[in-house]
Design an enzyme around this catalytic site. Structure first.
Site, PDB file in Angstrom:
ATOM      1  N   LEU A   8     -41.080  53.410 -81.787  1.00 48.15           N
ATOM      2  CA  LEU A   8     -41.589  54.663 -82.316  1.00 48.15           C
ATOM      3  C   LEU A   8     -42.916  54.474 -83.044  1.00 48.15           C
ATOM      4  CD1 LEU A   8     -38.271  55.989 -83.921  1.00 48.15           C
ATOM      5  CD2 LEU A   8     -39.296  56.765 -81.770  1.00 48.15           C
ATOM      6  N   ALA A  13     -40.438  48.658 -76.457  1.00 52.54           N
ATOM      7  CA  ALA A  13     -40.997  49.937 -76.890  1.00 52.54           C
ATOM      8  C   ALA A  13     -40.602  50.207 -78.324  1.00 52.54           C
ATOM      9  CB  ALA A  13     -40.506  51.073 -75.979  1.00 52.54           C
ATOM     10  N   ARG A  39     -39.393  79.344 -80.612  1.00 56.76           N
ATOM     11  CA  ARG A  39     -38.908  78.176 -79.885  1.00 56.76           C
ATOM     12  C   ARG A  39     -38.479  77.102 -80.891  1.00 56.76           C
ATOM     13  NH1 ARG A  39     -38.589  81.276 -76.517  1.00 56.76           N
ATOM     14  NH2 ARG A  39     -39.547  81.337 -74.417  1.00 56.76           N
ATOM     15  N   GLU A  40     -37.351  76.475 -80.601  1.00 57.65           N
ATOM     16  CA  GLU A  40     -36.888  75.330 -81.381  1.00 57.65           C
ATOM     17  C   GLU A  40     -37.032  74.073 -80.534  1.00 57.65           C
ATOM     18  OE1 GLU A  40     -32.922  76.574 -82.220  1.00 57.65           O
ATOM     19  OE2 GLU A  40     -33.495  77.806 -83.950  1.00 57.65           O
ATOM     20  N   GLU A  92     -39.618  42.561 -80.192  1.00 59.60           N
ATOM     21  CA  GLU A  92     -38.535  42.695 -79.216  1.00 59.60           C
ATOM     22  C   GLU A  92     -38.520  41.587 -78.183  1.00 59.60           C
ATOM     23  OE1 GLU A  92     -38.369  46.593 -77.498  1.00 59.60           O
ATOM     24  OE2 GLU A  92     -37.612  47.472 -79.361  1.00 59.60           O
ATOM     25  N   GLU A  98     -30.453  45.981 -81.391  1.00 61.68           N
ATOM     26  CA  GLU A  98     -31.360  44.949 -80.891  1.00 61.68           C
ATOM     27  C   GLU A  98     -30.814  43.541 -81.076  1.00 61.68           C
ATOM     28  OE1 GLU A  98     -35.031  45.626 -82.890  1.00 61.68           O
ATOM     29  OE2 GLU A  98     -35.542  47.403 -81.712  1.00 61.68           O
ATOM     30  N   GLU A 117     -44.448  45.713 -81.411  1.00 64.07           N
ATOM     31  CA  GLU A 117     -43.184  45.845 -80.700  1.00 64.07           C
ATOM     32  C   GLU A 117     -42.970  44.705 -79.705  1.00 64.07           C
ATOM     33  OE1 GLU A 117     -40.752  47.763 -81.327  1.00 64.07           O
ATOM     34  OE2 GLU A 117     -41.722  49.109 -82.752  1.00 64.07           O
ATOM     35  N   ARG A 132     -27.766  51.949 -75.562  1.00 64.81           N
ATOM     36  CA  ARG A 132     -28.317  53.244 -75.962  1.00 64.81           C
ATOM     37  C   ARG A 132     -27.150  54.219 -76.093  1.00 64.81           C
ATOM     38  NH1 ARG A 132     -32.981  52.432 -78.418  1.00 64.81           N
ATOM     39  NH2 ARG A 132     -34.618  51.559 -77.083  1.00 64.81           N
TER      40      ARG A 132
END
Length: 211
Positions: A84, A82, A43-44, A103, A149, A99, A70
């Site tokens: 990472l 939000a 699986r990839e 933001e 942003e 965050e 986006r």
């Protein structure tokens, strides 16, 4: 049906081979070979850091939403703040607090876990934890934002109106959709579904506690 709770459970398989077949700026593509049900399966998938999001709710039951561009979907979409989990060793709670400041120029005194979900478990290992933040106040200074942003729009939306937008399919960001649905349901249950902000995140594949 069984009498046990309805829940996902970790399940370990023997990975006989793994390789990174593409290294990206933000995430990679990985190929795993593993044994399952007597077969060798390949699986990839997108190897993702995971992320955190925050539903910030003020004293008037308004949700803080941001709108930004986006590129993969070609939309300026409404979202929850939000980011990472791309800082090595950073605690998810610390990451989401950062965050919210970066933001939205906000801090909060009360934090809880609101929801968790996997974005596309058949194709990537990204999981997102959504926090509920209350007791909000402005930071001392505004954060300097760049790239997508740089032109973030901010709106305070009544939770009921945000729910209407979700149900009418006018917004589609998954953290926003799940966060708003979870917050609306949790509020109806007097917030009894919330968990402490520092709860272990065992369903994050890279933070899972192993015996």
């Amino acid at each position: 049906m069984t009498s046990s709770p309805l829940e996902d459970v970790p399940f370990a398989v023997e990975v006989t081979e793994t390789e990174r077949v593409f290294e990206g700026r933000v995430w990679d593509i990985r190929r795993d070979t593993f044994d399952y049900n007597g077969s060798s399966i390949v699986r990839e998938y997108t190897d993702h850091t995971g992320a955190v999001a925050v539903l910030a709710l003020d004293d008037e039951d308004r949700v803080l939403l941001i709108r930004q561009y986006r590129h993969p979907v070609g939309l300026r979409e409404w979202e929850l703040p939000a980011g990472l989990l791309d800082v090595e060793g950073e605690d998810p709670l610390v990451a989401v607090q950062r965050e919210l400041e970066e933001e939205a120029d906000l801090r909060a005194t009360e934090w809880d876990v609101l929801a968790e979900f996997a974005t596309s478990p058949g194709g990537n290992n990204e999981v997102i934890r959504v926090y509920l933040a209350r007791g909000l106040s402005a930071t001392e200074q505004a954060f300097e934002r760049t790239e997508e942003e740089a032109d973030i729009e901010v709106a305070w939306v009544p939770l009921d109106d945000a729910l209407d937008a979700v149900l009418a399919r006018r917004v589609q960001n998954p953290s926003l959709v799940i966060g708003v649905l979870a917050a609306h349901a949790s509020r109806a249950r007097d917030w009894s579904t919330l968990s402490p902000a520092d709860s272990p995140w065992d369903r994050h594949p890279k933070l899972r506690q192993t015996p």
